[in-house]
Design a protein around this motif. Structure first.
Motif, mmCIF file in Angstrom:
data_model
loop_
_atom_site.group_PDB
_atom_site.id
_atom_site.type_symbol
_atom_site.label_atom_id
_atom_site.label_comp_id
_atom_site.label_asym_id
_atom_site.label_seq_id
_atom_site.Cartn_x
_atom_site.Cartn_y
_atom_site.Cartn_z
ATOM 1 N N UNK A 1 -5.236 5.052 2.744
ATOM 2 C CA UNK A 1 -4.456 3.876 2.394
ATOM 3 C C UNK A 1 -4.753 3.547 0.940
ATOM 4 N N UNK A 2 -3.722 3.546 0.095
ATOM 5 C CA UNK A 2 -3.908 3.296 -1.328
ATOM 6 C C UNK A 2 -3.364 1.943 -1.751
ATOM 7 N N UNK A 3 -4.037 1.317 -2.716
ATOM 8 C CA UNK A 3 -3.614 0.029 -3.260
ATOM 9 C C UNK A 3 -3.567 0.109 -4.784
ATOM 10 N N UNK A 4 -2.827 -0.825 -5.402
ATOM 11 C CA UNK A 4 -2.940 -0.987 -6.840
ATOM 12 C C UNK A 4 -4.416 -1.184 -7.183
ATOM 13 N N UNK B 1 0.825 -1.216 0.000
ATOM 14 C CA UNK B 1 0.000 0.000 0.000
ATOM 15 C C UNK B 1 0.853 1.259 0.000
ATOM 16 N N UNK B 2 0.206 2.367 -0.288
ATOM 17 C CA UNK B 2 0.768 3.672 0.045
ATOM 18 C C UNK B 2 0.282 4.037 1.442
ATOM 19 N N UNK C 1 -8.489 2.905 -0.840
ATOM 20 C CA UNK C 1 -8.893 3.102 -2.229
ATOM 21 C C UNK C 1 -7.791 2.658 -3.179
ATOM 22 N N UNK C 2 -8.125 2.632 -4.457
ATOM 23 C CA UNK C 2 -7.136 2.347 -5.478
ATOM 24 C C UNK C 2 -6.352 3.597 -5.832
ATOM 25 N N UNK C 3 -5.453 3.459 -6.786
ATOM 26 C CA UNK C 3 -4.728 4.623 -7.282
ATOM 27 C C UNK C 3 -4.343 4.393 -8.725
#
Length: 210
Positions: free
Chosen positions: A187-190, A105-106, A170-172
């Motif tokens: 929190x970011x995910x592919x 994640x980010x 969420x995605x990014x």
């Protein structure tokens, strides 16, 4: 895993982002993930070599991909459970059916932007739109006031609202952010991974940020 040459199972073939994604989504397509498969996926995560879409190497941006036990953090898995580790920069997802996955994640840019503690999913957004908060606009007045669903949306293709206002998983669409301190609190995910999380999670799924 730093400093180690990242290879596939035959120790000769690097695992590209495309192959990694295929492995990740293929595992998610099956119902339950047993211990042996979970261990295989952890190996894939730690030996993952990003391709030209995803440079510099993701490995250099992630501090840990340790497997964990849900019992150390949650009382039950009645509605599944999500652990976001901001130090390791990963999201752990446990399903009531035995599913278990670890996603890179980010994480927030600073400690001041990081919120830790217990929350839950309150809304599932299949085509998220985005508006910056007032604090975000203060930090960067050049931000657009609104971005609709689509390829330019900072929330990617799926978003899960948390009970804390303006906090989401969420995605990014900017894959350079994954594995980095790069978000304003979320929190970011592919995008490939948020689809897996989104499809399994439900309103009321408990979330713990540490």
């Amino acid at each position: 895993m730093r400093g180690r040459t990242a290879m596939g199972k035959d120790m000769n073939t690097p695992i590209s982002r495309r192959n990694f994604t295929r492995l990740a989504l293929g595992a998610a397509a099956g119902c339950a993930v047993g211990p042996a498969l979970a261990a295989t996926e952890e190996d894939a995560l730690t030996s993952y070599v990003p391709d030209s879409q995803d440079q510099p190497r993701l490995l250099r941006r992630i501090s840990g991909l340790r497997m964990r036990n849900w019992e150390d953090y949650f009382d039950n898995l009645n509605k599944d459970a999500i652990l976001c580790d901001t130090n390791d920069r990963v999201l752990h997802y446990w399903g009531a059916d035995g599913f278990y996955r670890v996603f890179p994640t980010s994480v927030p840019l600073t400690d001041q932007l990081t919120r830790r503690g217990r929350t839950e999913i309150t809304l599932k957004r299949p085509e998220p739109e985005w508006r910056p908060t007032q604090n975000m606009l203060k930090r960067n007045p050049d931000l657009p006031k609104y971005v609709g669903p689509g390829p330019e949306n900072p929330l990617g293709i799926r978003a899960l609202n948390l009970s804390w206002p303006a906090y989401r998983i969420h995605g990014t669409n900017d894959i350079r952010k994954i594995g980095r301190q790069s978000s304003n609190g979320c929190i970011g995910l592919f995008n490939e991974h948020i689809v897996v999380v989104y499809e399994r999670a439900q309103v009321g799924t408990p979330v713990l940020l540490i």
